[in-house]
Write an enzyme that holds these catalytic residues in place. Structure first.
Site, PDB file in Angstrom:
ATOM      1  N   GLU C  51       0.922  -1.254  -0.140  1.00 49.07           N
ATOM      2  CA  GLU C  51      -0.008   0.163   0.020  1.00 49.07           C
ATOM      3  C   GLU C  51       0.868   1.400  -0.024  1.00 49.07           C
ATOM      4  O   GLU C  51       0.821   2.082  -0.747  1.00 49.07           O
ATOM      5  CB  GLU C  51      -0.804  -0.212   1.308  1.00 49.07           C
ATOM      6  CG  GLU C  51      -1.991  -1.154   1.237  1.00 49.07           C
ATOM      7  CD  GLU C  51      -2.916  -1.246   0.283  1.00 49.07           C
ATOM      8  OE1 GLU C  51      -3.115  -0.276  -0.395  1.00 49.07           O
ATOM      9  OE2 GLU C  51      -3.364  -2.277   0.219  1.00 49.07           O
ATOM     10  N   ASN C  55       1.455   3.874  -3.233  1.00 56.46           N
ATOM     11  CA  ASN C  55       0.938   5.416  -2.906  1.00 56.46           C
ATOM     12  C   ASN C  55       2.240   6.351  -3.514  1.00 56.46           C
ATOM     13  O   ASN C  55       1.955   7.219  -3.958  1.00 56.46           O
ATOM     14  CB  ASN C  55       0.781   5.603  -1.457  1.00 56.46           C
ATOM     15  CG  ASN C  55      -0.630   5.095  -1.159  1.00 56.46           C
ATOM     16  OD1 ASN C  55      -1.393   4.875  -1.935  1.00 56.46           O
ATOM     17  ND2 ASN C  55      -1.017   5.071   0.144  1.00 56.46           N
ATOM     18  N   ARG C 109      -8.995   3.430  -7.907  1.00 58.17           N
ATOM     19  CA  ARG C 109      -8.536   3.251  -6.646  1.00 58.17           C
ATOM     20  C   ARG C 109      -9.563   3.025  -5.658  1.00 58.17           C
ATOM     21  O   ARG C 109     -10.786   3.686  -5.689  1.00 58.17           O
ATOM     22  CB  ARG C 109      -7.556   4.516  -5.896  1.00 58.17           C
ATOM     23  CG  ARG C 109      -6.380   4.845  -6.975  1.00 58.17           C
ATOM     24  CD  ARG C 109      -5.434   3.743  -7.169  1.00 58.17           C
ATOM     25  NE  ARG C 109      -4.967   3.284  -5.843  1.00 58.17           N
ATOM     26  CZ  ARG C 109      -4.349   2.231  -5.530  1.00 58.17           C
ATOM     27  NH1 ARG C 109      -4.164   1.400  -6.572  1.00 58.17           N
ATOM     28  NH2 ARG C 109      -3.805   2.127  -4.289  1.00 58.17           N
TER      29      ARG C 109
HETATM   30  N1  LIG Z   1       2.844   9.267  -0.618  1.00 55.14           N
HETATM   31  C1  LIG Z   1       1.773   9.919  -1.124  1.00 55.14           C
HETATM   32  N2  LIG Z   1       2.045  11.292  -1.654  1.00 55.14           N
HETATM   33  C2  LIG Z   1       0.864  11.988  -1.977  1.00 55.14           C
HETATM   34  N3  LIG Z   1      -0.262  11.696  -1.660  1.00 55.14           N
HETATM   35  C3  LIG Z   1      -0.491  10.545  -1.055  1.00 55.14           C
HETATM   36  C4  LIG Z   1       0.387   9.646  -0.771  1.00 55.14           C
HETATM   37  N4  LIG Z   1      -0.225   8.662  -0.220  1.00 55.14           N
HETATM   38  C5  LIG Z   1      -1.527   9.045  -0.034  1.00 55.14           C
HETATM   39  N5  LIG Z   1      -1.554   9.982  -0.422  1.00 55.14           N
HETATM   40  C6  LIG Z   1      -3.038  10.626  -0.883  1.00 55.14           C
HETATM   41  O1  LIG Z   1      -4.116   9.977   0.237  1.00 55.14           O
HETATM   42  C7  LIG Z   1      -5.023   9.274  -0.407  1.00 55.14           C
HETATM   43  C8  LIG Z   1      -5.741   8.353   0.157  1.00 55.14           C
HETATM   44  O2  LIG Z   1      -4.545   7.083   0.059  1.00 55.14           O
HETATM   45  P1  LIG Z   1      -4.932   5.847   0.422  1.00 55.14           P
HETATM   46  O3  LIG Z   1      -5.883   5.434   1.485  1.00 55.14           O
HETATM   47  O4  LIG Z   1      -3.659   4.877   0.145  1.00 55.14           O
HETATM   48  O5  LIG Z   1      -6.175   5.249  -1.022  1.00 55.14           O
HETATM   49  P2  LIG Z   1      -5.931   5.176  -2.566  1.00 55.14           P
HETATM   50  O6  LIG Z   1      -4.300   4.834  -2.855  1.00 55.14           O
HETATM   51  O7  LIG Z   1      -6.696   4.173  -2.649  1.00 55.14           O
HETATM   52  O8  LIG Z   1      -6.107   6.534  -2.983  1.00 55.14           O
HETATM   53  C9  LIG Z   1      -4.725   9.139  -1.891  1.00 55.14           C
HETATM   54  O9  LIG Z   1      -5.684   9.352  -2.776  1.00 55.14           O
HETATM   55  C10 LIG Z   1      -3.738  10.586  -2.006  1.00 55.14           C
HETATM   56  O10 LIG Z   1      -4.463  11.623  -2.329  1.00 55.14           O
END
Ligand SMILES: Nc1ncnc2c1ncn2[C@@H]1O[C@H](COP(=O)(O)OP(=O)(O)O)[C@@H](O)[C@H]1O
Ligand SMILES: Nc1ncnc2c1ncn2[C@@H]1O[C@H](COP(=O)(O)OP(=O)(O)O)[C@@H](O)[C@H]1O
Lengths: 144, 113, 144, 113
Positions: C51, C55, C109
């Site tokens: 995960e 990301n 997503r």
């Molecule tokens: N490493 C990262 N850099 C920038 N934004 C991030 C990062 N990780 C997560 N996010 C933000 O947090 C949101 C939620 O992440 P997550 O719960 O993993 O769901 P998903 O990957 O399905 O969107 C993402 O849609 C993004 O906007």
């Protein structure tokens, strides 16, 4: 160029502990899976990595620990593995690379580490300076 | 990470050494001490190395085999091998071991000689 | 202290390519084998790593590539995994961590990445600054 | 790295999607495009996801399932799952998928409904 074909690099820093010998060779084997190697090609690279990493643990850092710097480059179908330590270094590289040559005091080493690296990889290059450390770079074309 | 260590089995004057899955420097560390102890306390005429669990071996394995070979040669004993898979077999060949020790198909054959 | 019990650290730098998602989680799984984890504990950590790494590839670097900094620390029976990128960062961390929240434009997503990290690890900490990048630190006790 | 991609199979108005070993973001990339194409060219009333090869799945897999669920819900169709092993099953449960889609023991049962 697609994501498939660009040159790639992986860098790792791991501690010079004997249990990391297995981790290092398995990590390289997993990383090279993208080249669709044969089982034999994977074994070749695993063995060469195991030799170079073991040497940093035993000879480079003399069992006292330190950091092993491992780099894996993939360019087309070629894999390049660099194993670096900042240990005691090798005074005479040509001598060290001779088959059966070993400085191991307890006599359990075979002195065949470098011979195996050369047998299993297409190219092996060693750079070293006493007191500074050793860099072993090995390359192999993966035909798959 | 399963079966990281050596296990030993005695059959008369034969010592059978069951090698680990990953026969590297890490897993070889205790072998010299252990076999020295066994050889000093028992009358062993033959050592049989069981490679049947071994999936990976490097020059550390060659080192321990060569040293046991020298020990047994001094006392007039012999060494045999069985169960080596493709990776170990290549290492044993390139390491020159197959010129010094005979390879058998089964434990029984290796023990009998 | 024996080699078995000292705290250990592994550092990796890998490229933010989607094919490295699998490499990252498998490498961590191999590294943590020394803790004698159950299969379920390995799956938990693999999922959480997958995960966080995914990301960085999708959100942090928005598919344009960059470097993923992965650190795995082992201290006693605790594993700590840090996944860092120098990508776009997260403006509102609390919002980002809400279940089902996603900024993904193409709608594929689930917005459950952070929820899964929290479900499978004992502790998840996120630090981020817009324009600078994101650091996710996750810890889990391995009972084996 | 074996079987990285989806394979598709049609049985009447049912589309069977055989999922890859590693159901992550990398391996999910082509699925939206491919299923959109198949759904636009065929009259599909039911999608059956085959997890029998899948050893690993993360929230990327949940995303593609939820989106196919929405697509089918809009057209009055249904979705079924079979073959999920322990890791996938936990993810499906925690991801709330098992409240939306029925889990079957075999391909035949999943197709028949
Ligand atoms: N490493 C990262 N850099 C920038 N934004 C991030 C990062 N990780 C997560 N996010 C933000 O947090 C949101 C939620 O992440 P997550 O719960 O993993 O769901 P998903 O990957 O399905 O969107 C993402 O849609 C993004 O906007
Ligand atoms: N990283 C290193 N640092 C210092 N010395 C080294 C290093 N690698 C190899 N050597 C030297 O080269 C010799 C031969 O190495 P090798 O062929 O691998 O055999 P072995 O490890 O069995 O001794 C070693 O005994 C040691 O003296």
């Amino acid at each position: 160029m697609s994501e498939q074909n660009k040159p790639e690099i992986l860098k790792m820093e791991l501690e010079a502990l004997s249990k990391n010998e297995e981790f290092a060779r398995v990590a390289v084997a997993v990383f090279m899976a993208r080249l669709n190697p044969t089982l034999e090609e994977v074994d070749d690279v695993k063995t060469a990595v195991s030799e170079a990493v073991t040497n940093t643990v035993i000879h480079g850092y003399q069992g006292n620990g330190g950091i092993i710097y491992l780099e894996v480059g993939i360019d087309g179908q070629e894999i390049a593995v660099t194993v670096r330590d900042t240990g005691i270094g090798i005074p005479d590289i040509k001598l060290a690379m001779e088959p059966m040559y070993t400085t191991d005091p307890d006599g359990e080493r075979s002195g065949m580490g470098f011979s195996f690296m050369e047998a299993f990889m297409d190219q092996v290059e060693v750079k070293s300076a006493p007191g500074e450390g050793t860099v072993v770079t090995m390359k192999k074309k993966i035909n798959g | 990470m399963n079966q990281p260590y050596f296990t030993y089995e005695a059959e008369g004057q034969t010592l059978i050494v069951h090698l680990p899955e990953e026969l590297d420097h890490h897993n070889c560390s205790g072998l010299k001490y252990e076999t020295d102890l066994i050889l000093s306390e028992n009358y062993i005429r033959r050592i049989v190395f069981d490679f049947s669990k071994t999936r990976f071996m490097d020059s550390s394995g060659i080192g321990i085999l060569l040293n046991r070979y020298k020990q047994m040669a001094l006392s007039g004993g012999s060494i045999a091998i069985y169960g080596a898979g493709p990776q170990a077999l290549r290492i044993l060949k390139i390491g020159g071991i197959l010129k010094l020790m005979k390879l058998y198909d089964s434990k029984e054959a290796a023990v009998t000689g």
